[in-house]
Design an enzyme around this catalytic site. Structure first.
Site, PDB file in Angstrom:
ATOM      1  N   LYS A   8      29.402  93.559  20.761  1.00  0.00           N
ATOM      2  CA  LYS A   8      30.270  93.177  19.638  1.00  0.00           C
ATOM      3  C   LYS A   8      29.935  94.017  18.414  1.00  0.00           C
ATOM      4  CE  LYS A   8      27.074  91.129  16.891  1.00  0.00           C
ATOM      5  NZ  LYS A   8      26.755  91.564  15.499  1.00  0.00           N
ATOM      6  N   ASP A 133      24.429  84.320  18.300  1.00  0.00           N
ATOM      7  CA  ASP A 133      25.575  85.124  18.739  1.00  0.00           C
ATOM      8  C   ASP A 133      26.111  84.707  20.104  1.00  0.00           C
ATOM      9  OD1 ASP A 133      25.691  86.711  16.474  1.00  0.00           O
ATOM     10  OD2 ASP A 133      24.378  88.265  17.297  1.00  0.00           O
TER      11      ASP A 133
END
Length: 280
Positions: A8, A133
């Protein structure tokens, strides 16, 4: 079972407060990119066996994949084991959620194999205890993430945009960056609403011009090379460049593949880990 665990980037990262337990409260836009680890997951009779193509990656309890399997098994009474071969492509300690993405991918597979009826919200809650995350990595795409990262809201897709990503030779400790951050000294915060509107409009230029990461205040100050990399990417025609997460990876968006390719080729002569890819 062979699965992909995607990296990401942060299109924005804002720190808006701090909890009593020391965790920082965040407001950020996360985006999946087409850079991924491969995990080959095989059920075995018992135990947790992890192998990795990179010798510097720990394959014991320090690995988030190990933690994910152990946590899932203990929570849901799974007695059988699992063997996992990791082909690591995502740079480590890079602000790209490589470890969290691997853990998220494993949790989803464990659910599919052992408890397919388990609701995703319960799996996400489990993932939060592994890393901030992990919940986002379970969902992926383009999303607004709040709290410590566990509150994930999908927004309009921002896929198929070209970017060049540079990871310098050193890594960065997320914990150390947050420890060094003085919230009172953050002068300019990201305008998340404007960024979301830019994403909704599909304008790569507007998104690029409104990206901001307040953790740059810490990491760029400690590592001046990162500012140099940002400037180099802009000089090659990037619409905007930003540090992802706590760093040190820097990415930049391009509206032209030829410009991106020239940038990639030149940066590759200076830095070992350089990628040309797209948002997904």
């Amino acid at each position: 079972m062979l699965i992909k665990a995607y990296a990401k980037i942060n299109l924005s990262l804002d720190v808006i407060g701090k909890r009593e337990d020391g965790y920082h409260l965040l407001k950020m836009i996360m985006q999946t990119i087409d850079l991924y680890d491969l995990l080959n997951i095989t059920p075995i009779e018992k135990g947790i066996e992890i192998k990795c193509n990179k010798s510097y990656i720990p394959c014991d309890k320090r690995n988030l994949v190990y933690k994910a399997v152990e946590l899932f098994a203990s929570n849901y009474g799974i007695k059988s084991g699992v063997s996992i071969d990791i082909i690591k492509n995502i740079p480590v300690a890079a602000g790209l959620a490589g470890g969290s993405s691997d853990a998220a991918a494993v949790l989803k597979v464990m659910r599919d194999i052992y408890i397919p009826e388990l609701e995703y919200k319960d799996l996400i809650k489990l993932g939060t205890s592994i890393g901030a995350d992990v919940p986002y990595c379970m969902i992926g795409g383009t999303a607004l993430c709040q709290g410590i990262g566990e509150k994930v809201t999908s927004i309009s897709s921002f896929k198929n945009h070209i970017l060049v990503l540079v990871k310098p030779f050193f890594g960065v400790s997320t914990a150390e960056v947050y420890k060094s951050l003085d919230i009172s000294k953050i002068k300019i915060h990201p305008n998340t609403d404007i960024l979301i509107n830019a994403i909704n409009s599909g304008s790569l230029l507007k998104v690029s011009k409104n990206m901001k990461n307040v953790l740059e205040n810490v990491t760029l100050k400690k590592h001046p090379l990162l500012r140099k990399i940002k400037n180099e990417l802009i000089d090659f025609g990037a619409l905007g460049a930003l540090m992802s997460g706590s760093g040190p990876s820097i990415f930049a968006f391009f509206d032209d593949m030829l410009k991106a390719q020239i940038c990639y080729d030149k940066m590759k002569t200076k830095y070992k880990e350089v990628f040309i890819t797209r948002t997904v």
